[in-house]
Design an enzyme around this catalytic site. Structure first.
Site, mmCIF file in Angstrom:
data_model
loop_
_atom_site.group_PDB
_atom_site.id
_atom_site.type_symbol
_atom_site.label_atom_id
_atom_site.label_comp_id
_atom_site.label_asym_id
_atom_site.label_seq_id
_atom_site.Cartn_x
_atom_site.Cartn_y
_atom_site.Cartn_z
ATOM 1 N N ARG A 285 0.796 -1.217 0.000
ATOM 2 C CA ARG A 285 0.000 0.000 0.000
ATOM 3 C C ARG A 285 0.849 1.298 0.000
ATOM 4 O O ARG A 285 0.493 2.274 -0.631
ATOM 5 C CB ARG A 285 -0.889 -0.005 1.259
ATOM 6 C CG ARG A 285 -1.915 1.095 1.295
ATOM 7 C CD ARG A 285 -2.419 1.242 2.709
ATOM 8 N NE ARG A 285 -3.347 0.172 3.049
ATOM 9 C CZ ARG A 285 -4.673 0.320 3.035
ATOM 10 N NH1 ARG A 285 -5.215 1.455 2.698
ATOM 11 N NH2 ARG A 285 -5.460 -0.680 3.380
ATOM 12 N N LYS B 133 10.956 -28.487 3.807
ATOM 13 C CA LYS B 133 12.204 -28.815 4.520
ATOM 14 C C LYS B 133 12.797 -30.081 3.911
ATOM 15 O O LYS B 133 12.081 -31.062 3.677
ATOM 16 C CB LYS B 133 11.934 -29.027 6.023
ATOM 17 C CG LYS B 133 11.586 -27.725 6.744
ATOM 18 C CD LYS B 133 11.389 -27.976 8.235
ATOM 19 C CE LYS B 133 10.788 -26.777 8.924
ATOM 20 N NZ LYS B 133 11.737 -25.735 9.286
ATOM 21 N N ASP C 85 -1.777 -22.870 14.948
ATOM 22 C CA ASP C 85 -0.506 -22.361 14.439
ATOM 23 C C ASP C 85 0.392 -23.487 13.927
ATOM 24 O O ASP C 85 1.059 -23.335 12.914
ATOM 25 C CB ASP C 85 0.201 -21.583 15.566
ATOM 26 C CG ASP C 85 1.431 -20.850 15.071
ATOM 27 O OD1 ASP C 85 1.329 -20.180 14.028
ATOM 28 O OD2 ASP C 85 2.479 -20.919 15.734
ATOM 29 N N HIS D 265 1.525 -28.230 10.354
ATOM 30 C CA HIS D 265 2.842 -28.884 10.275
ATOM 31 C C HIS D 265 2.821 -30.298 10.879
ATOM 32 O O HIS D 265 3.346 -31.239 10.298
ATOM 33 C CB HIS D 265 3.910 -28.059 11.005
ATOM 34 C CG HIS D 265 3.959 -26.620 10.588
ATOM 35 N ND1 HIS D 265 3.679 -26.194 9.310
ATOM 36 C CD2 HIS D 265 4.266 -25.486 11.275
ATOM 37 C CE1 HIS D 265 3.823 -24.870 9.236
ATOM 38 N NE2 HIS D 265 4.166 -24.424 10.425
ATOM 39 N N LYS E 87 5.360 -23.956 22.677
ATOM 40 C CA LYS E 87 6.317 -22.855 22.758
ATOM 41 C C LYS E 87 6.951 -22.897 24.143
ATOM 42 O O LYS E 87 6.353 -23.390 25.099
ATOM 43 C CB LYS E 87 5.602 -21.511 22.611
ATOM 44 C CG LYS E 87 4.889 -21.327 21.282
ATOM 45 C CD LYS E 87 5.810 -20.769 20.221
ATOM 46 C CE LYS E 87 5.062 -20.440 18.965
ATOM 47 N NZ LYS E 87 5.943 -20.321 17.797
HETATM 48 C C1 BG6 Z 1 5.135 -21.273 11.743
HETATM 49 C C2 BG6 Z 1 4.440 -20.848 13.006
HETATM 50 O O1 BG6 Z 1 4.219 -21.763 10.812
HETATM 51 O O2 BG6 Z 1 6.073 -22.282 12.048
HETATM 52 C C3 BG6 Z 1 5.436 -20.374 14.040
HETATM 53 O O3 BG6 Z 1 3.533 -19.813 12.705
HETATM 54 C C4 BG6 Z 1 6.481 -21.425 14.262
HETATM 55 O O4 BG6 Z 1 4.793 -20.061 15.262
HETATM 56 C C5 BG6 Z 1 7.086 -21.869 12.943
HETATM 57 O O5 BG6 Z 1 7.486 -20.858 15.085
HETATM 58 C C6 BG6 Z 1 8.024 -23.033 13.118
HETATM 59 O O6 BG6 Z 1 8.710 -23.232 11.934
HETATM 60 P P1 BG6 Z 1 10.216 -23.685 11.930
HETATM 61 O O7 BG6 Z 1 10.556 -23.821 10.490
HETATM 62 O O8 BG6 Z 1 10.990 -22.614 12.635
HETATM 63 O O9 BG6 Z 1 10.227 -24.974 12.677
#
Ligand code: BG6
Length: 508
Positions: free
Chosen positions: A47, A192, A246, A251, A351
């Site tokens: 923007r 990865k 998240d 993942h 976390k």
């Molecule tokens: C992200 C999350 O998708 O993946 C983060 O939003 C997290 O909170 C991250 O820290 C972890 O990814 P990596 O590649 O650092 O293991």
């Protein structure tokens, strides 16, 4: 691998963190390695008014800071910078897209690109802008006719919705203008190197795969642990999201799919994603009864991480002081299929755990008869040492490795049991630095390979499984169980796994 030519990359949300931290560094590396031709324009779109040169300088500073001034290749950057451009646009205003189309064509022509080049639009924005952006592209005639649909690819970043309903709505909104084959939902875990290697390890070797089933496996643990908390202003986003949305929903479930899926008949996008989809369809709670019997949540309180004091989650910047958001999730799940019936899968992410660690640990059954056990004494303290179950550990990050744990005879006159490990460490075998996930994924989008991206049905199946858990948690007034920062999570997680007479792995 061939250099990508004739492709334009438009990054929507170019002033955001993702652009400077991940996307531009990844594109720069691709250009340095000759995967990306000098004729491919990269246009940052946001923007704020900004000149091309201002954008180039900004990006240079952040990339240089990231790689370190001594390693930064100035000459290579000067070549790369020539393909960097900036375009001001209010993404939510479809009337402005005609200007975007015009300047994109002019930039393409200035680099010698053809009129029919492929365009990749990367949505590095908040999800509320996905649909308006697609609408804007449509109105400006930037979405090619169906028979040429591969000329436009749209990359979307998570979160893809907050629950099943909103994910379905997003899918419908995008599908109004785009074909499913044009949508690339990125989950950077799949980019990865070590995650991709799960498939090669399983289906490129003959000796492991026959063991991966209910006859031999006792249980599987999947861990995505992070020592970091709410860096910077991240708390604002995280407090509306939490560990389940998240990391676990995307993942962790992707890792589960890769470790549990059946071999595809071909190593191609559709066949691989079909097999992953079957895993998600077979996903069930790991225990009967209420959700708390198989899915638990935690939140960190103040503690010590790496010997440094760490704030409680509720004290973090932009987090509500009464927040009940989970920063830790552990689940026991099952897969209702012939291969895995009766084998528990333990999933966890959090976390502010003691360290950053992602791994898949496969624990095999004990030998049917325990022939070897020895009594070992240290002074007056004696212990019965038995053979331990074999473990196969796929270490995704850091210290990427694959290890096989087994028992051996300690040299001597008696049969004394000694657990040992056979290790393959990436950094001992390969000189080259592992490519960053975004490098691989961006290259795949440019080449039109969607294997490592999430299909809408996979996404829906993952949301279908986690939504009832989120609803139960968010509908309850009780707080998650607290765990001190720097520990491996709440006590409830240990009770969960004790059903299997097992312990969570806590590698040092
Ligand atoms: C992200 C999350 O998708 O993946 C983060 O939003 C997290 O909170 C991250 O820290 C972890 O990814 P990596 O590649 O650092 O293991």
């Amino acid at each position: 691998m061939a250099t990508v030519n004739d492709t334009t990359i438009l990054i929507f949300g170019a002033s955001g963190d993702l652009t400077s931290r991940k996307l531009i560094p990844a594109l720069f590396r691709l250009s340095q390695q000759q995967y990306l031709s000098e004729k491919c324009p990269i246009i940052g779109v946001a923007r704020r008014p900004k000149s091309h040169d201002e954008f180039r300088t900004e990006m240079k500073e952040t990339v240089r800071a990231r790689v370190g001034a001594e390693k930064f290749d100035d000459a290579a950057w000067e070549i790369f910078a020539k393909q960097l451009f900036y375009q001001q646009l209010d993404i939510s205003n479809s009337a402005e897209y005609t200007g975007l189309n015009k300047s994109t064509s002019e930039i393409e022509a200035s680099l010698g690109g053809s009129e029919h080049s492929t365009r990749v639009v990367y949505m590095a924005t908040t999800p509320d802008l996905f649909a308006p952006a697609v609408e804007g592209l449509h109105e400006a005639g930037m979405i090619p006719p169906r028979e040429e649909d591969s000329r436009l690819r749209v990359v979307v970043e998570k979160p893809f919705g907050r629950d099943l309903k909103s994910a379905q709505e997003l899918t419908v909104q995008l599908a109004r203008r785009l074909q499913e084959s044009q949508i690339y939902r990125i989950d950077h875990y799949l980019g990865k190197e070590t995650v991709q290697n799960i498939l090669l390890f399983r289906f490129g070797n003959a000796i492991f795969e026959p063991l991966l089933n209910r006859n031999h496996v006792d249980h599987i643990q999947i861990t995505v642990a992070e020592s970091q908390g709410m860096e910077g202003a991240r708390g604002g986003y995280y407090d509306t999201s939490g560990a389940m949305r998240d990391v676990l929903q995307n993942h962790v479930l992707q890792l589960l799919c890769l470790i549990a899926m059946d071999p595809p008949s071909l190593f191609q996008a559709r066949e691989i994603r079909d097999e992953k989809m079957k895993v998600l369809q077979a996903l069930r709670p790991g225990n009967s009864g209420p959700i708390g019997n198989w899915a638990i949540r935690g939140q960190y309180s103040a503690g010590l991480v790496d010997r440094q004091p760490a704030l409680a989650y509720r004290e973090e910047q932009r987090v509500s002081p009464t927040s009940n958001r989970e920063t830790y999730v552990a689940m026991r799940v099952a897969l209702d299929n012939w291969r895995w019936a009766g084998v528990p899968f333990y999933l966890r992410t959090g976390k502010r755990l003691p360290k950053q660690l992602t791994e898949v640990a496969i624990q095999f059954k004990n030998p049917p008869l325990n022939l070897f056990s020895t009594v070992e004494c240290d002074g007056d303290l004696c212990d019965l040492v038995e053979t331990r179950p074999n473990q196969l550990i796929l270490r995704i990050q850091p210290q990427e490795a694959i290890s096989l744990r087994f028992s051996t005879k300690r040299p001597g006159m008696n049969y004394q049991v000694q657990p040992v490990s056979m290790d393959f460490a990436y950094d001992e075998h390969f000189d080259a630095q592992l490519p960053e996930a975004y490098e691989r994924l961006l290259l795949d989008v440019m080449r039109g390979d969607s294997t490592l991206f999430t299909r809408s049905d996979e996404l829906e199946a993952a949301w279908r499984f986690v939504t009832p858990i989120l609803e139960a948690w968010e509908g309850s007034s009780s707080a998650p169980e607290f765990y001190p920062a720097g520990t491996w999570g709440p006590a409830a997680a240990d009770r969960l796994i004790s059903d299997s007479k097992a312990l969570w792995r806590a590698p040092r």
